[in-house]
Design an enzyme around this catalytic site. Sequence first.
Site, PDB file in Angstrom:
ATOM      1  N   CYS A 171       0.871  -1.182   0.000  1.00 41.29           N
ATOM      2  CA  CYS A 171       0.000   0.000   0.000  1.00 41.29           C
ATOM      3  C   CYS A 171       0.900   1.222   0.000  1.00 41.29           C
ATOM      4  O   CYS A 171       1.874   1.289   0.753  1.00 41.29           O
ATOM      5  CB  CYS A 171      -0.903  -0.004   1.230  1.00 41.29           C
ATOM      6  N   CYS A 420     -14.648  18.641   3.498  1.00 43.97           N
ATOM      7  CA  CYS A 420     -14.088  17.590   2.635  1.00 43.97           C
ATOM      8  C   CYS A 420     -15.145  17.065   1.675  1.00 43.97           C
ATOM      9  O   CYS A 420     -14.913  16.077   0.978  1.00 43.97           O
ATOM     10  CB  CYS A 420     -13.522  16.448   3.486  1.00 43.97           C
TER      11      CYS A 420
END
Length: 465
Positions: A171, A420
């Site tokens: 990742c 956001c």
Amino acid sequence: MLLENLLIVDAGAKGVSVARLEDGKVILVKNAVPGDIGDIQITKKRRKYIEGNLVTLKEASKDRINPKCKHFNVCGGCKWQHMSYTAQLKYKQNEVVNNFKKIAFVSEPESNTIIGSDKIYHYRNKMEFSFSAKKWLSLEEINSGVEILDKNALGLHIPGMWNKVVDLEECFLQESPSNEIRLAIKSYAIENNLTFYDLREKNGLLRTLMIRSSSTQELMVLIQFAEDNKEQISKLLNYLKVKFPQITSLLYTINKKENDVLYDLEIINFAGKDFISEKIENLTFKVGPKSFFQTNSDQAVVLYKKIRELVGEHKDKIAYDLYSGTGTITQFMANSFKQIIGIESVKEAVDAAKISAKENNINNVSFVCGDMKEILNDEFINQHGVPEIIITDPPRDGMHHNVIKNILNIKPQKIIYVSCNSATQARDFNLMKEEYKITLIQPVDMFPQTFHVENIIVLERILNS
């Protein structure tokens, strides 16, 4: 049904791209980049639009790049890793503008150029992974004819599938040693016959893993266990303590609930401190396992500096900081005001904010714990004073309509609204636009490789309103 040789014309919401039929009907396409030409397999037909997947790429967009991660397009982490970062920024800014046009009905919204992130990989300071006893199997694995013996997974959920977890081998969202810790825990668990959580059957020892890092090089690891097996828990945590001495906060909790939410769970400190420290300019903040903190530490500094610039100096004025969390914005803006009051519903966050303000020697801030939609009443205003400016940074769902109503009753001269989710931000502004006008829209990219974007709007009160 297969549609051949279609041009992808735009990026849509939630990471999908957009194509159009000759009659103008919209097709929302997965796996595509604007500028691609290819064949699209239709998966769903809805009244207003069609859904499909790009199955054959005939001509690649100039903005298409090779994704860095082998798990791209499977896990829910990075939906735009196949798109150049320049293009990502372009479409994020477009989304912000379009939301204010379509949702807030602003005829020609003007946006400042989006502020990009210097780091486009390894920028997250927090990752949450799930254990699963039945990992997600690819079609290749299913059709290979080879028996899959190891069905355990430690990784991220498939988008929209709560019970499907991709076993991550790599990742690129969080810096080392995030990958190393995750892989070591999985190897140890398999070697020592620790059971992984079965998301359907609700059993198994290992449930979730949270890794938090900070700009001060501190590291927190928190594991949720679904069973209180003290011997197995102690052995695993001791293994981590020895193998990863850079862990400064090693925590765990026992969670036998239906969900993974931490807020109502007792967190047990196994080794080290029960928090990590984050530094922004000359301010230090304690970040606990339940604390909200911007997930991109470097870009958080950029965001807060921009907010401070837009606020300006009001040394004789009062300000409110709504949804103040652990008090980062409140304290960062303290020098701009006579007094600033942070309001937050999570008690642990308020307690942390009070401690950090004291340790940062900031004397003109105060923090109040309460339900935002109820606390902004006349009694509160009489006690704390009328704010000249309100700063608000709510969750993705935006502000409750009662909060908006209370803000309109207070009538601050300026509102700095940070979000956001520009869609809910635009929705909220639509309820305020008879009394406030937008004087600035400023997107800030906190989340490279994803379709998410932070946005600031500055609202000023319309004269005589």
